[in-house]
Design an enzyme around this catalytic site. Sequence first.
Site, mmCIF file in Angstrom:
data_model
loop_
_atom_site.group_PDB
_atom_site.id
_atom_site.type_symbol
_atom_site.label_atom_id
_atom_site.label_comp_id
_atom_site.label_asym_id
_atom_site.label_seq_id
_atom_site.Cartn_x
_atom_site.Cartn_y
_atom_site.Cartn_z
ATOM 1 C CD GLU A 1 -3.413 7.400 5.444
ATOM 2 O OE1 GLU A 1 -4.448 6.795 5.775
ATOM 3 O OE2 GLU A 1 -2.278 7.123 5.882
ATOM 4 C CD GLU B 1 -2.680 1.185 2.589
ATOM 5 O OE1 GLU B 1 -3.128 0.066 2.948
ATOM 6 O OE2 GLU B 1 -2.915 2.253 3.198
#
Length: 262
Positions: free
Chosen positions: A148, A143
């Site tokens: 974020e 990932e």
Amino acid sequence: MNKSRRLLVAAATMLAGCGDPLSPNWKLAWSDEFDGAIGTLPSAANWRFDIGTDWGNAQLEYDTNLPANASLDGAGNLVITARRESSNNRAYTSARITTQGLHETKQGRYEARMKLPTGRGMWPAFWLLGANVGTVGWPQAGEIDVMENRGQEPTRINGSLHGPGYSGANALTRAYDFPAGVRADAAFHVYAVEWTEDRIDYFVDDTLYQRVKRTYVPTTWAFDHPFYVILNLAVGGNYVGAPDGATVFPQSLVVDYVRVYR
């Protein structure tokens, strides 16, 4: 500068090798500029909706495929909107879209120009997930969290890398703090990674703030296969906590474009 002109300038910049001096000369391979009529869903040729809830992170929203939660604004943007409303036993709705099965690529420069939401409990993300996740599982598939953000931290974003032995709380991660007076929810910024055979570099606008080399990972380098793109706006979850009384709804993640260079 209109959007078509910006795309030409961006392509010329990549071909000129600007930015990190070690980067190759990228060529635009795929993009979505989110041009279209107001209220239109994102292109089904580029995106599919993940419909449901939680996704393993204790999120509080139900992700739908409704225009109220993800649609074009008629001005060249995709708007993913989190709302305080009940749906499927959840107190909030939002959306999560992916290129899974449509556009899956190995290595390159992945970038999105976005304006983020704000408020405790808001969790916008632009990330890549290994296309083999259904076979090998997570985190073995790998990932790449390009961006974020915790909505309660409007001047800071995070970039992370997850793989076997370095996932979740043990991910390889670094924060980027905007200069004084700059906020992620007040203006658009470009969030990007440049992924090559032996490293992944993280950028905000023109600033390289993190480099993860193959030799840095403690176990297996999980980034030698195709990945797909995910855009989502979660509400709550173990990364941000629940919204509080000061969190204003609706909140939106506004995406000007997503571009992939090879």
